[in-house]
Enzyme design. Sequence first.
Site, PDB file in Angstrom:
ATOM      1  N   GLU A 308       0.734  -1.054  -0.026  1.00 24.34           N
ATOM      2  CA  GLU A 308      -0.228  -0.090  -0.114  1.00 24.34           C
ATOM      3  C   GLU A 308       0.904   1.391  -0.023  1.00 24.34           C
ATOM      4  OE1 GLU A 308      -3.188   2.088   3.156  1.00 24.34           O
ATOM      5  OE2 GLU A 308      -1.943   0.515   3.711  1.00 24.34           O
ATOM      6  N   LYS A 369      -9.817   1.693  -2.368  1.00 25.07           N
ATOM      7  CA  LYS A 369     -10.306   1.057  -1.019  1.00 25.07           C
ATOM      8  C   LYS A 369     -11.597   1.621  -0.723  1.00 25.07           C
ATOM      9  CE  LYS A 369      -8.301   1.018   3.613  1.00 25.07           C
ATOM     10  NZ  LYS A 369      -7.093   1.371   4.473  1.00 25.07           N
ATOM     11  N   CYS A 415      -5.160  -2.637   2.836  1.00 28.66           N
ATOM     12  CA  CYS A 415      -4.877  -2.509   4.368  1.00 28.66           C
ATOM     13  C   CYS A 415      -5.929  -3.280   5.075  1.00 28.66           C
ATOM     14  CB  CYS A 415      -4.950  -1.198   4.554  1.00 28.66           C
ATOM     15  SG  CYS A 415      -4.397  -0.703   6.133  1.00 28.66           S
TER      16      CYS A 415
END
Length: 539
Positions: A308, A369, A415
């Site tokens: 990330e 995300k 994440c």
Amino acid sequence: MTPTPNKLSRGQKWRQAGLMLAMGALSALALPPVHLLPVLLVTFPVLGRVLNRAGSWKAAAWAGALFGFGLYAASLYWMVNAVMIRAAEFWWFVPFPSLGCALILAPMVAAPAALCRLVPAGPRRLLAFAAGWTLFDMGRVFLFSGFTWNPLGSGLAIPGAVGDVLIQPAAWIGVDGLTFFVVFGALFCGEALQDAFRARAGHPCHLFPQRADRLRVAACAAVVVSLALTASLIRLKTVHPAGENGPVAVIVQGNVPETEKIGHLNPRDIFQRYLRLTADGVLQARRLVPQPAFADALSRPIVFLWPETSFPGSDLLQDSPRARQIIMEWGAGADAGLIGALRMDDNGRYRNSVLALAPNGDIAGIYDKARLVPFGEYQPPFIPLQIVPQGGMAAGPGPRTWHLPGVPPVGPLVCYEVIFSGLTVDRHDRPRWLANVTNDGWFGNSAGPRQHLSSVRLRAVEEGLPIARAANTGISIAYDGFGHELERLGWGRTGTLVVPLPPALPTPLFARYGRTLPALLCLIAFLAAFARTSRRKPD
């Protein structure tokens, strides 16, 4: 034996409050990375005793809130590290991450503590509390952008073969089902065990005064544990991967200190470090010789993963076709590169994304995300202070499956999206493997990255899918669909993992029905707590 409500003096209330905080904090030892599950046999019976003797629902809720605050404050201590990295700018915010999150999460324990008083005191109240704890724990997905971190069931994800066995029931009931049985078992077994010690010492018992009652609890616990372990071992022996092999995953861990990234120090050196690691890893993947473990590796596609927000100035991946071409030139021979990067959308909002690069450097897929970290990437609108720059990032639409040319269908996750049980996979288009890119460097070499890692492992079991995880500073890892560790690169190391991923397992029961199953389990248990039990009158 039905406990009688207590009326406490002011001094007793203060002592009880301190006891609840201490028992909650002590319970955090059951979570990763310590996994000291027996501590729950001490802490939860103390909470259960207070709930059984609470004089009102308010007293019960207060006890639950204090226990929850202690649990979450202790288990989330590492969140302070993220602020310390920018202490010069946010020094005033240092106490708030762990304590603030604990304050927000404490009502999720207070609520079931209050509701369980709908049931008469005794074992039935404890059953109602165990079911309520789990249901409200599941409800944490609705807090802000969601924060389902550290369910107690994750304590079963002990590293190694023991954990492999203990977590297999997650394939049927998910981590939430594991949480229910952990809380239920801790309350009943802990109380029976403590009553046995009291009886031996000649002290009055609290909940199970009769030896026969304590033996029944022990027998039921032994049966449940035996059945669970047997089912787990059968699953490990009889369920086999099927279908298309996964790719050879080249997982790159650059080990870049977070201070360098946020300070935009040495961006060229960091970029070149990733290029060199990628070239070495892809070359190693291409040179795999037929060995028992890698017999078919050469027939598989090669995919490399960068973590990330891999390096400073990652906007250039969006803006510079030449930068993307350079990456794929250094990764020559790879069928795709999955790169964690920030990008800016058409409305000028940043998004935390994964870009899939084709061999020629073209962008073959973009995943944004969807679950943003509260107070890190996302600022709740009721917060008057500007904590997150520009009010935070924009969220993506949710789980997606990429069908990249020559690569088995993959589900990208950024994440902490991986912590959301039942919400990590597009159920209408199931992938064959999962790719998780993350950056735990914010949290230092603490419990945080290990707690995050346990979520990755549990998602592998729940979905029956292998997972490749690239973390900036570690821990980078690969699991198969049983949650068995294939390869690992530890914290603070620079290097690559080259892992031929196995095929997916047949779709587990949990992957078909999701959180409906643990929710039904808890609802049935909660309703069962209201059932009246008849006792035969002595002749």
